[in-house]
Write a protein that holds these residues in place. Structure first.
Motif, PDB file in Angstrom:
ATOM      1  N   HIS A  28       0.810  -1.220   0.000  1.00 39.62           N
ATOM      2  CA  HIS A  28       0.000   0.000   0.000  1.00 39.62           C
ATOM      3  C   HIS A  28       0.839   1.264   0.000  1.00 39.62           C
ATOM      4  O   HIS A  28       0.345   2.328  -0.403  1.00 39.62           O
ATOM      5  CB  HIS A  28      -1.014  -0.043   1.137  1.00 39.62           C
ATOM      6  N   VAL A  29       2.079   1.182   0.395  1.00 37.09           N
ATOM      7  CA  VAL A  29       2.987   2.316   0.180  1.00 37.09           C
ATOM      8  C   VAL A  29       3.108   2.567  -1.325  1.00 37.09           C
ATOM      9  O   VAL A  29       3.002   3.708  -1.795  1.00 37.09           O
ATOM     10  CB  VAL A  29       4.373   2.042   0.804  1.00 37.09           C
ATOM     11  N   ASN A  30       3.313   1.511  -2.091  1.00 40.89           N
ATOM     12  CA  ASN A  30       3.413   1.652  -3.550  1.00 40.89           C
ATOM     13  C   ASN A  30       2.110   2.190  -4.140  1.00 40.89           C
ATOM     14  O   ASN A  30       2.112   3.088  -4.991  1.00 40.89           O
ATOM     15  CB  ASN A  30       3.758   0.306  -4.189  1.00 40.89           C
ATOM     16  N   ASP A  31       0.983   1.640  -3.702  1.00 45.54           N
ATOM     17  CA  ASP A  31      -0.307   2.083  -4.223  1.00 45.54           C
ATOM     18  C   ASP A  31      -0.586   3.542  -3.837  1.00 45.54           C
ATOM     19  O   ASP A  31      -1.129   4.318  -4.639  1.00 45.54           O
ATOM     20  CB  ASP A  31      -1.436   1.190  -3.695  1.00 45.54           C
ATOM     21  N   PHE A  32      -0.237   3.899  -2.617  1.00 45.93           N
ATOM     22  CA  PHE A  32      -0.429   5.271  -2.128  1.00 45.93           C
ATOM     23  C   PHE A  32       0.303   6.262  -3.029  1.00 45.93           C
ATOM     24  O   PHE A  32      -0.246   7.297  -3.419  1.00 45.93           O
ATOM     25  CB  PHE A  32       0.087   5.346  -0.683  1.00 45.93           C
ATOM     26  N   LEU A  33       1.530   5.931  -3.384  1.00 48.80           N
ATOM     27  CA  LEU A  33       2.308   6.829  -4.244  1.00 48.80           C
ATOM     28  C   LEU A  33       1.756   6.859  -5.663  1.00 48.80           C
ATOM     29  O   LEU A  33       1.730   7.902  -6.315  1.00 48.80           O
ATOM     30  CB  LEU A  33       3.776   6.402  -4.245  1.00 48.80           C
ATOM     31  N   GLN A  34       1.273   5.714  -6.133  1.00 46.72           N
ATOM     32  CA  GLN A  34       0.757   5.644  -7.494  1.00 46.72           C
ATOM     33  C   GLN A  34      -0.510   6.480  -7.681  1.00 46.72           C
ATOM     34  O   GLN A  34      -0.783   6.958  -8.775  1.00 46.72           O
ATOM     35  CB  GLN A  34       0.484   4.192  -7.892  1.00 46.72           C
ATOM     36  N   VAL A  35      -1.292   6.642  -6.627  1.00 44.73           N
ATOM     37  CA  VAL A  35      -2.521   7.445  -6.759  1.00 44.73           C
ATOM     38  C   VAL A  35      -2.289   8.895  -6.346  1.00 44.73           C
ATOM     39  O   VAL A  35      -3.249   9.648  -6.145  1.00 44.73           O
ATOM     40  CB  VAL A  35      -3.685   6.839  -5.938  1.00 44.73           C
ATOM     41  N   GLY A  36      -1.019   9.280  -6.221  1.00 47.42           N
ATOM     42  CA  GLY A  36      -0.703  10.680  -5.963  1.00 47.42           C
ATOM     43  C   GLY A  36      -0.536  11.053  -4.515  1.00 47.42           C
ATOM     44  O   GLY A  36      -0.575  12.247  -4.173  1.00 47.42           O
ATOM     45  N   GLY A  37      -0.324  10.083  -3.642  1.00 45.42           N
ATOM     46  CA  GLY A  37      -0.119  10.387  -2.227  1.00 45.42           C
ATOM     47  C   GLY A  37       1.165  11.160  -1.991  1.00 45.42           C
ATOM     48  O   GLY A  37       2.137  11.030  -2.738  1.00 45.42           O
ATOM     49  N   ASP A  38       1.174  11.943  -0.932  1.00 43.47           N
ATOM     50  CA  ASP A  38       2.317  12.788  -0.587  1.00 43.47           C
ATOM     51  C   ASP A  38       3.409  11.940   0.064  1.00 43.47           C
ATOM     52  O   ASP A  38       3.191  11.327   1.114  1.00 43.47           O
ATOM     53  CB  ASP A  38       1.858  13.886   0.376  1.00 43.47           C
ATOM     54  N   LEU A  39       4.582  11.920  -0.555  1.00 41.46           N
ATOM     55  CA  LEU A  39       5.705  11.120  -0.053  1.00 41.46           C
ATOM     56  C   LEU A  39       6.031  11.471   1.393  1.00 41.46           C
ATOM     57  O   LEU A  39       6.442  10.608   2.184  1.00 41.46           O
ATOM     58  CB  LEU A  39       6.931  11.341  -0.947  1.00 41.46           C
ATOM     59  N   LYS A  40       5.836  12.717   1.775  1.00 42.22           N
ATOM     60  CA  LYS A  40       6.163  13.167   3.128  1.00 42.22           C
ATOM     61  C   LYS A  40       5.374  12.391   4.186  1.00 42.22           C
ATOM     62  O   LYS A  40       5.881  12.128   5.281  1.00 42.22           O
ATOM     63  CB  LYS A  40       5.886  14.660   3.248  1.00 42.22           C
ATOM     64  N   TRP A  41       4.121  12.013   3.864  1.00 44.30           N
ATOM     65  CA  TRP A  41       3.302  11.300   4.845  1.00 44.30           C
ATOM     66  C   TRP A  41       3.944   9.979   5.256  1.00 44.30           C
ATOM     67  O   TRP A  41       3.703   9.478   6.352  1.00 44.30           O
ATOM     68  CB  TRP A  41       1.912  11.008   4.282  1.00 44.30           C
ATOM     69  N   LEU A  42       4.738   9.399   4.362  1.00 47.84           N
ATOM     70  CA  LEU A  42       5.346   8.094   4.631  1.00 47.84           C
ATOM     71  C   LEU A  42       6.514   8.186   5.607  1.00 47.84           C
ATOM     72  O   LEU A  42       7.044   7.163   6.043  1.00 47.84           O
ATOM     73  CB  LEU A  42       5.803   7.448   3.319  1.00 47.84           C
ATOM     74  N   ASN A  43       6.922   9.410   5.953  1.00 51.59           N
ATOM     75  CA  ASN A  43       7.974   9.564   6.960  1.00 51.59           C
ATOM     76  C   ASN A  43       7.462   9.232   8.352  1.00 51.59           C
ATOM     77  O   ASN A  43       8.247   9.006   9.270  1.00 51.59           O
ATOM     78  CB  ASN A  43       8.520  10.997   6.946  1.00 51.59           C
ATOM     79  N   GLY A  44       6.149   9.211   8.511  1.00 59.72           N
ATOM     80  CA  GLY A  44       5.579   8.886   9.816  1.00 59.72           C
ATOM     81  C   GLY A  44       4.183   9.452   9.935  1.00 59.72           C
ATOM     82  O   GLY A  44       3.823  10.416   9.248  1.00 59.72           O
ATOM     83  N   LEU A  45       3.391   8.853  10.822  1.00 59.90           N
ATOM     84  CA  LEU A  45       2.017   9.304  11.005  1.00 59.90           C
ATOM     85  C   LEU A  45       1.964  10.774  11.408  1.00 59.90           C
ATOM     86  O   LEU A  45       1.026  11.496  11.039  1.00 59.90           O
ATOM     87  CB  LEU A  45       1.329   8.433  12.073  1.00 59.90           C
ATOM     88  N   ASP A  46       2.991  11.246  12.121  1.00 57.21           N
ATOM     89  CA  ASP A  46       2.993  12.649  12.545  1.00 57.21           C
ATOM     90  C   ASP A  46       3.161  13.612  11.375  1.00 57.21           C
ATOM     91  O   ASP A  46       2.966  14.818  11.524  1.00 57.21           O
ATOM     92  CB  ASP A  46       4.073  12.888  13.603  1.00 57.21           C
ATOM     93  N   GLN A  47       3.529  13.081  10.196  1.00 57.30           N
ATOM     94  CA  GLN A  47       3.654  13.918   9.003  1.00 57.30           C
ATOM     95  C   GLN A  47       2.380  13.906   8.159  1.00 57.30           C
ATOM     96  O   GLN A  47       2.272  14.633   7.170  1.00 57.30           O
ATOM     97  CB  GLN A  47       4.822  13.426   8.140  1.00 57.30           C
TER      98      GLN A  47
END
Length: 487
Positions: free
Chosen positions: A137-156
């Motif tokens: 789902h990290v891959n899917d999140f990025l593929q649908v335009g998710g913000d890479l910064k969010w993957l640094n942690g829930l606090d982001q």
């Protein structure tokens, strides 16, 4: 375009046809090396599961046209074929229902945006340290335009998603503690509040991925070749399966040997069948409601004595734990010394009479899909047990389902919980509790220790039952809390 696939005339003869993976068979390998000048990755393990011999899964796809068709549809919709689907292929009816529901939750019209859906999937899977689902789902999140910064942690991530952290951890580990106050805080937040429809969508996603993490660990699912931990560039030391065989039905496997490599038929199955027969033929007077309640309390207490793991407490890596809050929060038995959690009586709040309609009203069609999926797992039967045919297994399926709900404090007034100890032995109970409550601690030894004479397809069916029973239990607590808030 993300879901683009090759034209049909090219797909039919392609080694990438059904799988969408990078695994390439030996006759294609030299051509790829020559044309692309790249090293060819090989799968790190043998097949989709660490627990189930690869030949079993290849054989299913070789002989079952319906399974082949479902695989092809899944690949066309998602652009890949996951190892979870390959293992579920033992039961194509269920697989079809599962994929239809998951596709609707993730890709069709709904209250939540696509990147929110995948991020919630990451949050839920991370609670059980399920790196397999997190990475997907990290891959899917990025593929649908998710913000890479969010993957640094829930606090982001946005505050709105951070607010889900509390119910994520409660639903994953101690759903009986969820209250209408938790719901109120989300719906009445001063900023970034949730709508009821959004919250229902989020709750369904959370419970879906908590329970899917259980299935992933319970079946020993391996990462796909293109995922972290799924490949190596070292030469193979043992024969590797090629997913081209799955796509094209070229398994050529001798299926005559016993599925567990044991030609002997032990008495385990016969003993279980005899107990089922005795319970079915028992014509004693039905126990009183007081006695039935006592038997439930006894079983609930005994379930707390079942040890879930042999290993010491493990803590998630930073890569996983950054996606959720409070990593030390885990499963605890619901009735501990000094605490009393009221029994959840299904007669007061059930999926059929209450939860189903609430979900369907706020997130149309999903209630129906979930109901079909629950029913499919619960009612699925081939009327077989190991090598025996024409066996009514309904009593056994009901015992498994009700035992899981019992561990979550959920009671059916019309069920005699005395049947559970007759039908589920201790090794099976250890496996069930570990997979449902602390799935990250499930081991191959646990998988092999229960129902030793049964087929792998039967154990996969058990895992489907456990997954769906767990999801329904979590949903019942969440939907009851939402209903209490609304009323």
């Amino acid at each position: 375009m993300r879901h683009a696939v090759a034209p049909a005339e090219h797909v039919e003869n392609s080694c990438f046809s059904v799988t969408g993976l990078l695994k390439i068979c030996s006759h294609c390998e030299p051509l790829v090396k020559k044309d692309l000048g790249v090293r060819i990755p090989r799968p790190l393990g043998n097949g989709p599961s660490r627990f189930i011999p690869e030949k079993e899964i290849l054989q299913v796809s070789k002989v079952d046209a319906r399974t082949q068709s479902i695989f092809e549809d899944a690949f066309a919709a998602l652009g890949r074929l996951e190892n979870i689907s390959l293992v579920m292929g033992f039961h194509p009816q269920y697989l079809e229902s599962f994929l239809r529901t998951q596709h609707y939750l993730l890709q069709m019209d709904g209250p939540l945006s696509l990147h929110y859906r995948h991020y919630i999937g990451i949050m839920a899977a991370a609670r059980h340290q399920c790196s397999y689902l997190v990475n997907l789902h990290v891959n899917d999140f990025l593929q649908v335009g998710g913000d890479l910064k969010w993957l640094n942690g829930l606090d982001q991530a946005p505050q709105k998603l951070q607010q889900l952290g509390e119910i994520n951890k409660i639903l994953a580990h101690r759903p009986w503690l969820l209250t209408k106050e938790h719901i109120e805080r989300l719906l009445k937040a001063e900023e970034h509040s949730w709508s009821l429809a959004e919250l229902i969508h989020a709750v369904v996603l959370l419970t879906h991925y908590h329970s899917l993490a259980s299935f992933t660990f319970g079946c020993g699912i391996m990462p796909e070749i293109h995922c972290d931990g799924g490949h190596t560039f070292r030469p193979p030391s043992v024969s590797q399966y090629c997913v081209c065989d799955i796509a094209n039905g070229n398994g050529h496997i001798n299926h005559h040997e016993d599925l567990l490599g044991n030609q002997e038929v032990c008495g385990e199955v016969e003993v279980l069948m005899e107990r089922m027969k005795q319970l079915q033929e028992c014509d004693e007077e039905e126990a009183s409601q007081e006695e039935m309640a006592t038997r439930f309390e006894r079983e609930k207490t005994e379930s707390m004595l079942v040890v879930t793991a042999e290993d010491e407490e493990s803590f998630p890596s930073r890569d996983i734990s950054r996606h959720f809050e409070d990593p030390s929060y885990g499963y605890k038995d619901f009735s501990r010394r000094g605490e009393h959690v009221p029994t959840f009586r299904v007669q007061d709040y059930s999926w059929e009479d209450h939860g189903f309609s609430l979900v369907n009203r706020l997130y149309p069609d999903v209630g129906q899909m979930l109901d079909e999926k629950f029913q499919m797992a619960y009612n699925l039967t081939y009327n077989t047990m190991a090598t025996h045919k024409d066996v009514d297994t309904s009593m056994l399926r009901r015992a498994i389902w009700n035992y899981i709900h019992c561990m979550f404090g959920i009671r059916y007034d019309d069920y005699d919980y005395g049947e559970i100890n007759q039908l589920l032995d201790r090794s099976f109970k250890i496996y069930i509790k570990t997979m449902v409550c602390s799935p990250e601690k499930t081991t191959k030894r646990m998988y092999e220790s229960f129902w030793r004479q049964f087929q792998h397809s039967e154990k996969v069916h058990v895992n489907m039952l456990l997954m769906e029973a767990r999801m329904q239990a979590e949903l019942l607590y969440a939907l009851r809390a939402i209903t209490r808030y609304m009323t």
